[in-house]
Design a protein around this motif. Structure first.
Motif, PDB file in Angstrom:
ATOM      1  N   LYS A 128       0.848  -1.209   0.000  1.00  0.00           N
ATOM      2  CA  LYS A 128       0.000   0.000   0.000  1.00  0.00           C
ATOM      3  C   LYS A 128       0.881   1.256   0.000  1.00  0.00           C
ATOM      4  O   LYS A 128       0.630   2.215  -0.751  1.00  0.00           O
ATOM      5  CB  LYS A 128      -0.896  -0.050   1.245  1.00  0.00           C
ATOM      6  N   ALA A 129       1.925   1.244   0.828  1.00  0.00           N
ATOM      7  CA  ALA A 129       2.821   2.408   0.896  1.00  0.00           C
ATOM      8  C   ALA A 129       3.526   2.646  -0.438  1.00  0.00           C
ATOM      9  O   ALA A 129       3.906   3.772  -0.752  1.00  0.00           O
ATOM     10  CB  ALA A 129       3.842   2.220   2.018  1.00  0.00           C
ATOM     11  N   CYS A 130       3.723   1.569  -1.223  1.00  0.00           N
ATOM     12  CA  CYS A 130       4.346   1.704  -2.552  1.00  0.00           C
ATOM     13  C   CYS A 130       3.321   2.074  -3.625  1.00  0.00           C
ATOM     14  O   CYS A 130       3.656   2.107  -4.807  1.00  0.00           O
ATOM     15  CB  CYS A 130       4.999   0.382  -2.961  1.00  0.00           C
ATOM     16  N   ASN A 131       2.076   2.271  -3.207  1.00  0.00           N
ATOM     17  CA  ASN A 131       0.996   2.625  -4.148  1.00  0.00           C
ATOM     18  C   ASN A 131       0.720   1.545  -5.185  1.00  0.00           C
ATOM     19  O   ASN A 131       0.475   1.850  -6.367  1.00  0.00           O
ATOM     20  CB  ASN A 131       1.287   3.950  -4.854  1.00  0.00           C
ATOM     21  N   ALA A 132       0.793   0.294  -4.750  1.00  0.00           N
ATOM     22  CA  ALA A 132       0.349  -0.784  -5.642  1.00  0.00           C
ATOM     23  C   ALA A 132      -1.121  -0.538  -5.971  1.00  0.00           C
ATOM     24  O   ALA A 132      -1.878  -0.054  -5.132  1.00  0.00           O
ATOM     25  CB  ALA A 132       0.523  -2.131  -4.945  1.00  0.00           C
ATOM     26  N   GLN A 133      -1.508  -0.888  -7.187  1.00  0.00           N
ATOM     27  CA  GLN A 133      -2.898  -0.620  -7.575  1.00  0.00           C
ATOM     28  C   GLN A 133      -3.842  -1.707  -7.059  1.00  0.00           C
ATOM     29  O   GLN A 133      -4.913  -1.430  -6.556  1.00  0.00           O
ATOM     30  CB  GLN A 133      -2.992  -0.520  -9.089  1.00  0.00           C
ATOM     31  N   GLU A 134      -3.414  -2.964  -7.249  1.00  0.00           N
ATOM     32  CA  GLU A 134      -4.219  -4.066  -6.722  1.00  0.00           C
ATOM     33  C   GLU A 134      -3.405  -4.784  -5.660  1.00  0.00           C
ATOM     34  O   GLU A 134      -2.250  -5.150  -5.902  1.00  0.00           O
ATOM     35  CB  GLU A 134      -4.563  -5.059  -7.836  1.00  0.00           C
ATOM     36  N   ILE A 135      -4.019  -4.969  -4.500  1.00  0.00           N
ATOM     37  CA  ILE A 135      -3.366  -5.725  -3.423  1.00  0.00           C
ATOM     38  C   ILE A 135      -4.336  -6.838  -3.036  1.00  0.00           C
ATOM     39  O   ILE A 135      -5.390  -6.579  -2.442  1.00  0.00           O
ATOM     40  CB  ILE A 135      -3.040  -4.835  -2.205  1.00  0.00           C
ATOM     41  N   ILE A 136      -3.989  -8.060  -3.431  1.00  0.00           N
ATOM     42  CA  ILE A 136      -4.880  -9.197  -3.206  1.00  0.00           C
ATOM     43  C   ILE A 136      -4.336  -9.993  -2.027  1.00  0.00           C
ATOM     44  O   ILE A 136      -3.195 -10.460  -2.057  1.00  0.00           O
ATOM     45  CB  ILE A 136      -4.946 -10.084  -4.472  1.00  0.00           C
ATOM     46  N   THR A 149      -7.079  -4.535  -1.650  1.00  0.00           N
ATOM     47  CA  THR A 149      -8.209  -4.167  -2.507  1.00  0.00           C
ATOM     48  C   THR A 149      -9.126  -5.367  -2.760  1.00  0.00           C
ATOM     49  O   THR A 149     -10.293  -5.199  -3.074  1.00  0.00           O
ATOM     50  CB  THR A 149      -7.703  -3.613  -3.851  1.00  0.00           C
ATOM     51  N   HIS A 150      -8.574  -6.588  -2.651  1.00  0.00           N
ATOM     52  CA  HIS A 150      -9.366  -7.815  -2.797  1.00  0.00           C
ATOM     53  C   HIS A 150      -8.888  -8.807  -1.760  1.00  0.00           C
ATOM     54  O   HIS A 150      -7.690  -8.844  -1.451  1.00  0.00           O
ATOM     55  CB  HIS A 150      -9.168  -8.459  -4.173  1.00  0.00           C
ATOM     56  N   VAL A 151      -9.795  -9.640  -1.250  1.00  0.00           N
ATOM     57  CA  VAL A 151      -9.363 -10.704  -0.340  1.00  0.00           C
ATOM     58  C   VAL A 151      -9.905 -12.040  -0.838  1.00  0.00           C
ATOM     59  O   VAL A 151     -10.975 -12.102  -1.455  1.00  0.00           O
ATOM     60  CB  VAL A 151      -9.816 -10.452   1.120  1.00  0.00           C
ATOM     61  N   ILE A 152      -9.134 -13.079  -0.607  1.00  0.00           N
ATOM     62  CA  ILE A 152      -9.531 -14.428  -1.056  1.00  0.00           C
ATOM     63  C   ILE A 152      -9.372 -15.397   0.111  1.00  0.00           C
ATOM     64  O   ILE A 152      -8.297 -15.491   0.714  1.00  0.00           O
ATOM     65  CB  ILE A 152      -8.636 -14.915  -2.215  1.00  0.00           C
ATOM     66  N   SER A 153     -10.452 -16.121   0.400  1.00  0.00           N
ATOM     67  CA  SER A 153     -10.350 -17.175   1.394  1.00  0.00           C
ATOM     68  C   SER A 153      -9.829 -18.432   0.710  1.00  0.00           C
ATOM     69  O   SER A 153     -10.486 -19.005  -0.158  1.00  0.00           O
ATOM     70  CB  SER A 153     -11.719 -17.456   2.014  1.00  0.00           C
ATOM     71  N   ALA A 154      -8.635 -18.866   1.098  1.00  0.00           N
ATOM     72  CA  ALA A 154      -8.053 -20.079   0.507  1.00  0.00           C
ATOM     73  C   ALA A 154      -8.728 -21.326   1.066  1.00  0.00           C
ATOM     74  O   ALA A 154      -8.453 -22.435   0.610  1.00  0.00           O
ATOM     75  CB  ALA A 154      -6.549 -20.104   0.781  1.00  0.00           C
ATOM     76  N   LYS A 155      -9.604 -21.148   2.037  1.00  0.00           N
ATOM     77  CA  LYS A 155     -10.352 -22.281   2.592  1.00  0.00           C
ATOM     78  C   LYS A 155     -11.457 -22.695   1.610  1.00  0.00           C
ATOM     79  O   LYS A 155     -11.717 -23.878   1.422  1.00  0.00           O
ATOM     80  CB  LYS A 155     -10.962 -21.855   3.944  1.00  0.00           C
ATOM     81  N   ASP A 156     -12.070 -21.694   0.976  1.00  0.00           N
ATOM     82  CA  ASP A 156     -13.231 -21.969   0.127  1.00  0.00           C
ATOM     83  C   ASP A 156     -12.930 -21.891  -1.363  1.00  0.00           C
ATOM     84  O   ASP A 156     -13.770 -22.232  -2.182  1.00  0.00           O
ATOM     85  CB  ASP A 156     -14.348 -20.957   0.434  1.00  0.00           C
ATOM     86  N   ASN A 157     -11.749 -21.368  -1.716  1.00  0.00           N
ATOM     87  CA  ASN A 157     -11.459 -21.120  -3.143  1.00  0.00           C
ATOM     88  C   ASN A 157     -10.073 -21.621  -3.507  1.00  0.00           C
ATOM     89  O   ASN A 157      -9.217 -21.771  -2.650  1.00  0.00           O
ATOM     90  CB  ASN A 157     -11.462 -19.618  -3.430  1.00  0.00           C
ATOM     91  N   ASN A 158      -9.880 -21.787  -4.828  1.00  0.00           N
ATOM     92  CA  ASN A 158      -8.533 -21.977  -5.338  1.00  0.00           C
ATOM     93  C   ASN A 158      -7.975 -20.580  -5.643  1.00  0.00           C
ATOM     94  O   ASN A 158      -8.399 -19.938  -6.604  1.00  0.00           O
ATOM     95  CB  ASN A 158      -8.588 -22.828  -6.610  1.00  0.00           C
ATOM     96  N   PRO A 159      -7.039 -20.102  -4.808  1.00  0.00           N
ATOM     97  CA  PRO A 159      -6.595 -18.710  -4.972  1.00  0.00           C
ATOM     98  C   PRO A 159      -5.959 -18.443  -6.334  1.00  0.00           C
ATOM     99  O   PRO A 159      -6.045 -17.319  -6.844  1.00  0.00           O
ATOM    100  CB  PRO A 159      -5.583 -18.519  -3.834  1.00  0.00           C
ATOM    101  N   ILE A 160      -5.342 -19.469  -6.937  1.00  0.00           N
ATOM    102  CA  ILE A 160      -4.707 -19.239  -8.250  1.00  0.00           C
ATOM    103  C   ILE A 160      -5.770 -18.838  -9.268  1.00  0.00           C
ATOM    104  O   ILE A 160      -5.618 -17.841  -9.985  1.00  0.00           O
ATOM    105  CB  ILE A 160      -3.983 -20.508  -8.740  1.00  0.00           C
ATOM    106  N   GLU A 161      -6.865 -19.605  -9.303  1.00  0.00           N
ATOM    107  CA  GLU A 161      -7.933 -19.307 -10.277  1.00  0.00           C
ATOM    108  C   GLU A 161      -8.532 -17.937 -10.039  1.00  0.00           C
ATOM    109  O   GLU A 161      -8.751 -17.163 -10.981  1.00  0.00           O
ATOM    110  CB  GLU A 161      -9.046 -20.361 -10.171  1.00  0.00           C
ATOM    111  N   VAL A 162      -8.802 -17.619  -8.762  1.00  0.00           N
ATOM    112  CA  VAL A 162      -9.440 -16.327  -8.471  1.00  0.00           C
ATOM    113  C   VAL A 162      -8.505 -15.183  -8.877  1.00  0.00           C
ATOM    114  O   VAL A 162      -8.936 -14.193  -9.483  1.00  0.00           O
ATOM    115  CB  VAL A 162      -9.825 -16.220  -6.972  1.00  0.00           C
ATOM    116  N   ILE A 163      -7.211 -15.334  -8.583  1.00  0.00           N
ATOM    117  CA  ILE A 163      -6.251 -14.263  -8.920  1.00  0.00           C
ATOM    118  C   ILE A 163      -6.117 -14.131 -10.441  1.00  0.00           C
ATOM    119  O   ILE A 163      -6.109 -13.015 -10.983  1.00  0.00           O
ATOM    120  CB  ILE A 163      -4.883 -14.529  -8.255  1.00  0.00           C
ATOM    121  N   GLN A 164      -6.049 -15.261 -11.143  1.00  0.00           N
ATOM    122  CA  GLN A 164      -5.953 -15.212 -12.616  1.00  0.00           C
ATOM    123  C   GLN A 164      -7.164 -14.477 -13.197  1.00  0.00           C
ATOM    124  O   GLN A 164      -7.028 -13.662 -14.118  1.00  0.00           O
ATOM    125  CB  GLN A 164      -5.884 -16.634 -13.188  1.00  0.00           C
ATOM    126  N   ASP A 165      -8.345 -14.755 -12.643  1.00  0.00           N
ATOM    127  CA  ASP A 165      -9.576 -14.096 -13.122  1.00  0.00           C
ATOM    128  C   ASP A 165      -9.559 -12.601 -12.838  1.00  0.00           C
ATOM    129  O   ASP A 165      -9.805 -11.779 -13.720  1.00  0.00           O
ATOM    130  CB  ASP A 165     -10.808 -14.694 -12.420  1.00  0.00           C
TER     131      ASP A 165
END
Ligand SMILES: NC(=O)c1ccc[n+]([C@@H]2O[C@H](COP(=O)([O-])OP(=O)(O)OC[C@H]3O[C@@H](n4cnc5c(N)ncnc54)[C@H](O)[C@@H]3O)[C@@H](O)[C@H]2O)c1
Ligand SMILES: [Zn+2]
Ligand SMILES: [Zn+2]
Length: 374
Positions: free
Chosen positions: A214-222, A240-256
């Motif tokens: 955030k301090a580096c002004n990244a645009q998306e921080i997942i 900016t986005h959060v992913i529960s790795a318990k319920d999702n495959n984080p790779i797929e969600v991030i790729q999307d």
């Protein structure tokens, strides 16, 4: 002199630690400060997963050991030939002592200091000394710090002098969580404004990496974790986005989410499989930064061809690739100016006697940082 310390005598005791009591509070003898050593009264000491990894055996060390590598305190005495520190100075400990003289220190990479790494692996101070003992039996030092003790001895290369106005429960966090996590984002990954970043694992270290992004002004921080409470904390720190790795495959969600992957993925769990997930979440040309410290026997497995055909990079990050004397004051300034809300990493302050319960909570993942106040 005498000091009350929390000592680990045996690794791999069963959970919960509140029952098995792997850490014992004991009164020890503390010798020194000898030549080139500093006596520090410890005021705050944090509970980091790297301490837990010694307790549970995934980072095997010499026993008995006075654990604790994230700490702050006040200089009470300086030995002969110590320059740069005096009685009453407030200090933050670094967990890799630096000699200032080896080829790594000389090339601006004190986190890779060779004598520092050797001393840490041997459980000794960088000058080879062991200063804690009981009934003539020597106890080992942890990372040249051994912060779970009222008093400890360190070499100057393990200390950074800081302003005395910083409360110890916050000062302590700069020693490991902030240097490691924020340093990985700002130094190792060198995140640029507008970039996309994913952080896997939101303990004290991962949350500090989110802060750094955030301090580096990244645009998306997942931000990715198994626990919803951690995802909430990451949102408050700028994810900016959060992913529960318990319920999702984080790779797929991030790729999307990113149409093909993030530019930078940071792993701060300490799990080689999660490191591979982080790698797979990066775009062509992307960089994966490994912070976590898995068991030394664990291997990291990726599709080898993607490294070349997709021009990917994998980088390790130790102590956030920091030069502590430069970066700790810099990060403290950023805390004061509101750019790094380090106070949000502190879940609780506890007493030394509550240390076993504290490590049970860290194991469950329900806390970010707990700091022992002396
Ligand atoms: N490289 C360094 O210099 C350095 C310094 C300090 C700590 N570390 C290491 O960094 C790692 C993190 O330390 P910490 O103190 O923040 O740990 P922590 O235990 O506080 O946090 C780990 C987090 O990872 C989450 N997690 C567990 N499995 C996961 C999964 N499969 N996917 C996503 N999230 C998952 C947990 O819920 C927890 O929130 C540890 O391996 C520690 O040893 C490295
Ligand atoms: Zn640590
Ligand atoms: Zn060195």
């Amino acid at each position: 002199m005498k000091t009350t310390a929390a000592v680990l005598h045996e690794m791999e005791k069963p959970l919960p630690y509140v029952d098995s009591q792997p850490i014992v509070i004991e009164e020890l003898e503390l010798e020194g400060p000898g030549k080139g050593e500093v006596l520090v009264e410890v005021k705050g000491a944090g509970l980091c997963h790297s301490d837990l990894s010694v307790i549970n055996g995934s980072r095997p060390r010499q026993m008995p050991m006075v654990l604790g590598h994230e700490a702050s305190g006040i200089v009470r005495e300086v030995g002969r030939d110590v320059r740069g520190f005096k009685v009453d100075d407030h200090v933050i400990f670094t967990f890799i002592p630096s000699c200032g003289d080896c080829r790594y220190c000389k090339s601006g990479k004190p986190s890779l200091c060779e004598p520092g790494a050797q001393a840490n692996n041997a459980g000794l101070l960088m000058n080879g000394a062991q200063r804690f003992s009981r009934d003539n039996r020597s106890y080992f030092h942890h990372c040249g710090v051994s912060g779970y003790s009222q008093y400890t001895i360190a070499v100057p290369g393990s200390l950074v002098k800081v302003d005395s106005s910083l409360p110890f429960e916050h000062a302590t966090l700069f020693g490991c969580a902030v240097m490691t996590g924020t340093g990985a984002a700002m130094n190792t990954a060198n995140i640029q404004a507008g970039q996309s970043v994913a952080v896997f694992g939101l303990g004290g270290v991962g949350l500090a990496a989110v802060m750094g992004a955030k301090a580096c002004n990244a645009q998306e921080i997942i931000a990715v974790d198994l626990l919803d409470s951690k995802l909430e904390m990451a949102k408050n720190l700028g994810a900016t986005h959060v992913i529960s790795a318990k319920d999702n495959n984080p790779i797929e969600v991030i790729q999307d989410l990113t149409h093909g992957g993030v530019e930078i993925a940071i792993e701060s769990v300490g799990n080689a499989k999660v490191l591979a997930q982080a790698y797979e979440s990066t775009m062509r040309g992307g960089t994966t930064v490994a912070i976590g410290l898995p068991h030394p026997d664990h291997q990291f497995s990726i599709s080898a061809v993607t490294l070349s055909a997709m021009e990917k990079t994998v980088k390790g990050s130790y102590q956030g690739s920091c030069t502590p004397t430069r970066d700790i004051p810099r990060f403290i300034d950023m805390f004061h100016s509101g750019q790094l809300p380090v106070d949000q990493l502190l879940t609780d302050t506890i007493k030394l006697e509550e240390i076993n319960e504290g490590f049970d909570r860290l194991h469950k993942g329900e806390v970010a940082r707990q700091v022992i106040l002396f």
